[in-house]
Design a protein around this motif. Structure first.
Motif, PDB file in Angstrom:
ATOM      1  N   ASN A 322      99.965  51.906  73.789  1.00  0.00           N
ATOM      2  CA  ASN A 322      99.405  50.555  73.783  1.00  0.00           C
ATOM      3  C   ASN A 322      98.784  50.206  75.135  1.00  0.00           C
ATOM      4  O   ASN A 322      97.758  49.518  75.194  1.00  0.00           O
ATOM      5  N   ASN A 323      99.419  50.653  76.210  1.00  0.00           N
ATOM      6  CA  ASN A 323      98.805  50.470  77.533  1.00  0.00           C
ATOM      7  C   ASN A 323      97.486  51.228  77.618  1.00  0.00           C
ATOM      8  O   ASN A 323      96.503  50.725  78.168  1.00  0.00           O
ATOM      9  N   ASP A 368      92.640  50.557  66.712  1.00  0.00           N
ATOM     10  CA  ASP A 368      92.692  51.939  66.242  1.00  0.00           C
ATOM     11  C   ASP A 368      93.704  52.767  67.018  1.00  0.00           C
ATOM     12  O   ASP A 368      94.322  53.691  66.472  1.00  0.00           O
ATOM     13  N   LYS A 369      93.887  52.447  68.298  1.00  0.00           N
ATOM     14  CA  LYS A 369      94.728  53.288  69.151  1.00  0.00           C
ATOM     15  C   LYS A 369      96.126  52.734  69.380  1.00  0.00           C
ATOM     16  O   LYS A 369      97.015  53.465  69.811  1.00  0.00           O
ATOM     17  N   ASP A 374     104.599  44.873  67.829  1.00  0.00           N
ATOM     18  CA  ASP A 374     105.211  43.935  66.891  1.00  0.00           C
ATOM     19  C   ASP A 374     105.109  42.485  67.335  1.00  0.00           C
ATOM     20  O   ASP A 374     104.919  41.593  66.513  1.00  0.00           O
ATOM     21  N   ASP A 375     105.251  42.240  68.618  1.00  0.00           N
ATOM     22  CA  ASP A 375     105.163  40.859  69.115  1.00  0.00           C
ATOM     23  C   ASP A 375     103.763  40.523  69.638  1.00  0.00           C
ATOM     24  O   ASP A 375     103.561  39.478  70.241  1.00  0.00           O
ATOM     25  N   GLN A 376     102.805  41.427  69.362  1.00  0.00           N
ATOM     26  CA  GLN A 376     101.407  41.235  69.765  1.00  0.00           C
ATOM     27  C   GLN A 376     101.259  41.014  71.267  1.00  0.00           C
ATOM     28  O   GLN A 376     100.290  40.413  71.728  1.00  0.00           O
ATOM     29  N   LYS A 377     102.202  41.543  72.033  1.00  0.00           N
ATOM     30  CA  LYS A 377     102.157  41.369  73.485  1.00  0.00           C
ATOM     31  C   LYS A 377     100.899  42.015  74.066  1.00  0.00           C
ATOM     32  O   LYS A 377     100.212  41.416  74.898  1.00  0.00           O
TER      33      LYS A 377
END
Length: 623
Positions: A322-323, A368-369, A374-377
């Motif tokens: 995510n980063n 896409d990546k 889950d918390d949309q952080k």
């Protein structure tokens, strides 16, 4: 990863025992995986040493050489070796082959290491090939005792309260293929010809009874049936003479038994057609880079004396990916805006359209990546970052516009400035000449293109700074009566007020457009979020339905064998799985959007008070 890079690769050691006796991941292998952006199909082979595992992996790679075959009774493969090759039938996938250290090596005599190698093969693969020789008799099944010990080497959840998680394994474990080498029997049971799959199913039948002997007999069979609901079997005749077996790497298909060649071809074709893309818990697709991170996470847990946990691995990988998704999305946006924005833009709409175009694609790149946000952080970070970048671009656009306009004014009004300096207008009738020259230079200024969004404001500021000069010229003109002077002063004030209003409207238009951009930002993010949430929900449901289907098949088989009590236990599990598979309600999606909207208003003031309404309309469209 480009196919050319994959084709140049050769087997490399992925995991080995270090000098300290601990498992370790090899950086060279991680570097290979790090460059694979495609989803991967991961086929791992396990089995007792010296049973021909490496030959099968070489066949899948389309080579006769690669993984070491060896020609002695010693085990050649140590640790887990990896070979990444282009998938022969699916160009959008990469085939990752894992050849594992032979289990039960008498020279090594380390059963703990064998258990970890087996567990890692299960955790990393999407298809697990168990290779054995002879027949699938009770001794062969009992030799696969590693499967009975998986509960001691793999955890699904980080917090389990010591509960048995083995029922969860079927949801996340790879498909299972049993390859039987040097098979010399006829595939006949009770006088009936059977397939290799039926032969395997018959070998895994349970024995009635609750005594110790029955429990020992049933335990590995129950584990295989419960953990690996998707099972396949291939039998292979002896490939060639014992003398030629020592030089298998040198032999071509024409030197081998035709039946063996066809069996090996059938095995390869089945693998290419049916081996699934590697996924993680939750149905998330794994790329080569992600597979390397998983290997690191699992080995790190083992080295620290912990049990590899699927939940923890997914969370750790989600943090990394995510980063990365966030960085990639922002980098794309900045790169494209830098390339396409010609400062200053003629209008705010021109800049807004470019922002909208590249922001939409940046959000797609992130979606896409990224996974398990889950918390949309991370998505909120993306929204905030893109808003700040856009605001910075808008500020630069304003500065560039002001700079261009000031330069134009300096050039266009230079003659006027010189005439004022030389006192040309400080004569009788000079005010009329001053007004005429001023309007002429203003008209010329307005005709110059590409001034940007500060054209009116900069002109207003300049003329405002020259008001005293106009008043002085007016006072010096002796040809005007007092009444005419008052009329000229009033006209000058009116024109100044009009310029002020135009500058205000110009700024208001820019601000209004930026607020609309913020609303569009929120809408675009929420639309793509809803699409992703729905895709994730469908993937999770497919994952669940696959397990339910397998459990129904297992239940039917148990009933046919007379194990009614176990079939009832299976019914309870199926009911629980069906309940978990129920789709999430609209209110759950509404709560997510409301939460994101409340946070987004902190850095998107343009959507304050509108987020809930936008979210509701999007919910109606999607569900």
């Amino acid at each position: 990863m480009a196919n050319s890079r994959v084709q140049k690769s050769a087997p490399v050691c992925l995991i080995e025992n270090g000098e300290d006796g601990q498992l370790q991941v090899i950086p060279e292998a991680l570097d290979v995986l790090r460059h694979i952006e495609q989803p991967v199909v991961v086929v791992a082979v396990v089995g007792l040493y010296r049973t021909g595992k490496s030959y099968l992996m070489n066949k899948l790679a389309g080579k006769t050489q690669g993984f070491s075959l060896g020609s002695t009774i010693q085990s050649h493969t140590k640790g887990i070796w990896m070979w990444c090759v282009p998938h022969p039938t699916k160009p959008d996938l990469t085939l990752v082959l894992l050849d594992t250290e032979g289990l039960g090596d008498v020279e090594k005599g380390d059963e703990k290491n064998d258990n970890w190698i087996f567990a890692l093969a299960v955790l990393l693969s999407s298809t697990l090939v168990y290779n054995s020789t002879g027949t699938i008799n009770n001794n062969a099944v009992q030799q696969l005792h590693y499967v009975t010990e998986l509960t001691e080497h793999i955890k699904v959840k980080s917090q389990t309260d010591e509960e048995d998680e083995s029922n969860e394994f079927a949801r996340f474990f790879p498909s299972f293929v049993w390859t039987v080498r040097d098979f010399t029997l006829d595939l006949v049971i009770d006088g009936q010809q059977v397939t290799a799959d039926e032969y395997l199913d018959n070998s895994l039948k349970l024995k009635p009874g609750h005594n110790k002997s029955s429990q020992q007999y049933n335990l590995p069979r129950e584990c295989i049936r419960n953990y690996f609901p998707t099972r396949k079997c291939f039998v292979f005749t002896r490939p060639t003479t014992p003398e030629n077996m020592k030089r298998m790497e040198e032999l071509s298909d024409s030197d081998l038994e035709p039946a063996f060649v066809q069996q090996a071809r059938d095995f390869s074709n089945h693998t290419f057609a049916h081996a699934q893309t590697k996924t993680m818990k939750g149905g998330y697709t794994v790329t080569g880079r992600m597979l390397g991170s998983l290997a690191e996470a699992y080995v790190k847990a083992i080295r620290s004396g912990q049990i590899p946990c699927l939940d923890n691995a997914v969370l750790a990988l989600a943090q990394i990916e995510n980063n990365r998704a966030l960085d990639d999305a922002i980098s794309y946006y900045l790169q494209e805006m830098e390339q396409w924005v010609a400062y200053p833009t003629e209008t705010q709409e021109e800049l807004s359209d470019l922002h909208s175009r590249f922001e939409k694609e940046a959000v797609k790149i992130f979606m896409d990546k990224s996974f398990k946000d889950d918390d949309q952080k991370f998505q909120l970070k993306l929204m905030e970052s893109l808003q700040k970048k856009y605001q910075s671009i808008c500020e630069r656009n304003e500065k560039e516009s002001r700079k261009v306009c000031e330069s134009i004014i300096m050039n266009q009004f230079e003659v006027l400035e010189e005439k004022v300096k030389d006192g040309i207008y400080m004569t009788t009738g000079g005010y009329e000449e001053y007004k005429r020259d001023l309007q002429d230079f203003i008209s010329r200024y307005k005709e110059v293109p590409s001034k940007g969004i500060k054209a009116d404001e900069v002109l207003k500021d300049y003329l405002q700074s020259k008001e005293d000069i106009g008043k002085a010229v007016l006072a010096a003109d002796k040809s005007l009566t007092e009444a005419q002077r008052r009329m000229e002063e009033e006209q000058a004030r009116t024109e100044a007020a009009e310029r002020e209003n135009r500058a205000i409207r110009e700024q208001q238009h820019v601000l209004q457009q930026q607020m609309e951009d913020q609303e569009r930002t929120y809408r675009e993010n929420m639309e793509q979020l809803l699409v992703k949430m729905e895709e994730d929900r469908k993937n999770a449901m497919q994952e669940q339905e696959k397990v339910i289907e397998a459990r129904l098949k297992e239940q039917k088989d148990l009933l046919q064998q007379g194990f009614n009590d176990r079939a009832q236990q299976m019914e309870n599990e199926i009911s629980r799985l069906r309940e978990e598979a129920q789709p999430k309600s609209r209110s759950w999606f509404s709560n997510v959007l409301e939460t994101v909207g409340n946070v987004a208003t902190l850095f998107l003031p343009g959507i304050a008070g509108k987020a809930l309404g936008i979210g509701s309309s999007l919910i109606s469209r999607f569900f």
